[in-house]
Design a protein around this motif. Sequence first.
Motif, PDB file in Angstrom:
ATOM      1  N   GLY B  72      -9.614   6.324 -17.128  1.00  0.00           N
ATOM      2  CA  GLY B  72      -8.182   6.076 -16.948  1.00  0.00           C
ATOM      3  C   GLY B  72      -7.515   6.945 -15.899  1.00  0.00           C
ATOM      4  O   GLY B  72      -6.286   6.973 -15.791  1.00  0.00           O
ATOM      5  N   VAL B  73      -8.337   7.664 -15.119  1.00  0.00           N
ATOM      6  CA  VAL B  73      -7.784   8.529 -14.070  1.00  0.00           C
ATOM      7  C   VAL B  73      -7.074   7.679 -13.022  1.00  0.00           C
ATOM      8  O   VAL B  73      -7.543   6.599 -12.660  1.00  0.00           O
ATOM      9  N   GLN B  74      -5.937   8.163 -12.550  1.00  0.00           N
ATOM     10  CA  GLN B  74      -5.195   7.474 -11.497  1.00  0.00           C
ATOM     11  C   GLN B  74      -5.184   8.351 -10.245  1.00  0.00           C
ATOM     12  O   GLN B  74      -4.995   9.559 -10.351  1.00  0.00           O
ATOM     13  N   PRO B  75      -5.362   7.751  -9.070  1.00  0.00           N
ATOM     14  CA  PRO B  75      -5.280   8.545  -7.840  1.00  0.00           C
ATOM     15  C   PRO B  75      -3.853   9.032  -7.627  1.00  0.00           C
ATOM     16  O   PRO B  75      -2.914   8.329  -7.997  1.00  0.00           O
ATOM     17  N   ASP B  76      -3.700  10.226  -7.050  1.00  0.00           N
ATOM     18  CA  ASP B  76      -2.342  10.667  -6.732  1.00  0.00           C
ATOM     19  C   ASP B  76      -1.830   9.889  -5.512  1.00  0.00           C
ATOM     20  O   ASP B  76      -2.577   9.134  -4.881  1.00  0.00           O
ATOM     21  N   GLU B  77      -0.555  10.066  -5.197  1.00  0.00           N
ATOM     22  CA  GLU B  77       0.069   9.259  -4.133  1.00  0.00           C
ATOM     23  C   GLU B  77      -0.605   9.453  -2.785  1.00  0.00           C
ATOM     24  O   GLU B  77      -0.795   8.515  -2.015  1.00  0.00           O
ATOM     25  N   GLN B  78      -0.945  10.702  -2.495  1.00  0.00           N
ATOM     26  CA  GLN B  78      -1.619  10.996  -1.218  1.00  0.00           C
ATOM     27  C   GLN B  78      -2.954  10.278  -1.131  1.00  0.00           C
ATOM     28  O   GLN B  78      -3.317   9.728  -0.090  1.00  0.00           O
ATOM     29  N   ALA B  79      -3.686  10.307  -2.236  1.00  0.00           N
ATOM     30  CA  ALA B  79      -5.008   9.669  -2.245  1.00  0.00           C
ATOM     31  C   ALA B  79      -4.870   8.161  -2.057  1.00  0.00           C
ATOM     32  O   ALA B  79      -5.642   7.544  -1.316  1.00  0.00           O
ATOM     33  N   LEU B  80      -3.888   7.589  -2.719  1.00  0.00           N
ATOM     34  CA  LEU B  80      -3.656   6.145  -2.613  1.00  0.00           C
ATOM     35  C   LEU B  80      -3.296   5.765  -1.171  1.00  0.00           C
ATOM     36  O   LEU B  80      -3.861   4.817  -0.607  1.00  0.00           O
ATOM     37  N   ALA B  81      -2.406   6.531  -0.570  1.00  0.00           N
ATOM     38  CA  ALA B  81      -1.990   6.237   0.807  1.00  0.00           C
ATOM     39  C   ALA B  81      -3.171   6.407   1.770  1.00  0.00           C
ATOM     40  O   ALA B  81      -3.390   5.572   2.664  1.00  0.00           O
ATOM     41  N   ALA B  82      -3.944   7.469   1.569  1.00  0.00           N
ATOM     42  CA  ALA B  82      -5.090   7.732   2.462  1.00  0.00           C
ATOM     43  C   ALA B  82      -6.137   6.634   2.325  1.00  0.00           C
ATOM     44  O   ALA B  82      -6.744   6.201   3.309  1.00  0.00           O
ATOM     45  N   ALA B  83      -6.342   6.161   1.089  1.00  0.00           N
ATOM     46  CA  ALA B  83      -7.338   5.109   0.862  1.00  0.00           C
ATOM     47  C   ALA B  83      -6.913   3.812   1.547  1.00  0.00           C
ATOM     48  O   ALA B  83      -7.719   3.132   2.186  1.00  0.00           O
ATOM     49  N   GLN B  84      -5.640   3.494   1.430  1.00  0.00           N
ATOM     50  CA  GLN B  84      -5.163   2.245   2.040  1.00  0.00           C
ATOM     51  C   GLN B  84      -5.216   2.324   3.564  1.00  0.00           C
ATOM     52  O   GLN B  84      -5.572   1.368   4.234  1.00  0.00           O
ATOM     53  N   MET B  85      -4.920   3.509   4.092  1.00  0.00           N
ATOM     54  CA  MET B  85      -4.959   3.689   5.550  1.00  0.00           C
ATOM     55  C   MET B  85      -6.392   3.547   6.068  1.00  0.00           C
ATOM     56  O   MET B  85      -6.616   3.074   7.167  1.00  0.00           O
TER      57      MET B  85
END
Lengths: 140, 108
Positions: B72-85
Amino acid sequence: MAESLRFHYDVDGGNFTSAGQASVQVKNNLSQLGLDPAVIRRVSIAMYEGEINMVIHADGGSADIIVDDSCVTIILADKGPGIADVEQAMQDGFSTAPDNIRSLGFGAGMGLPNMKRYTDFMQIDSVVGEGTTITMKVNF
Amino acid sequence: MTVSELASAGGFRAIALSDPSREVAGCYVGDLLSWVMGRAQAGNAWITIMSNVNVAAVASLADVACVIFAEGVQPDEQALAAAQMRGVNLIAADMPEYEAAVALSGLI
């Protein structure tokens, strides 16, 4: 390629948010050159490990990438503390990374071994108190 | 099986799929980033509980097909943005890593 291509990057020290930017940029540049994805992957991982090491241990440094007809050369240079015992540093699992780095998932003592694993040539020139230069080559 | 199909399978759900048609080939489980870079294969689904921004860089450079955040771990906002980029596919699972790997094994 008649002439070699060179890319230069400055690596910020102490910034784990941007760590890896140079490696990602190199990956993109090599993709645009049409290199084999397996070669790009080896170069990218070796360079990222080096980049992370410079951020952790040396307050940053520089990375130069040279692409010629048959090889990618990666030169990572820093003015950090140097490596006292290179043979020990090359052993799987040996690490001097602090706890805050380990909590990020780094510091497993696999950085230098991975750089060797993914490259065809690796040379470490290090002087304690002056800095470290690592030269790696990936043939294709 | 594609990343998109995996994200629709029981127990898994999509967080962000930048490259949904990517084929999943095998699996690697690990939380130490250098260990993952040293051992994971291109095209693997990478199961982890690490969720910081460096996960996106490792996933991109190691060229895995997707990251599966277990427990159930969620990526933090930075990780989410970096992954999408960087075009990294992110999938969530509430299962522990072992169970996620077992479930994945039955699918691919």
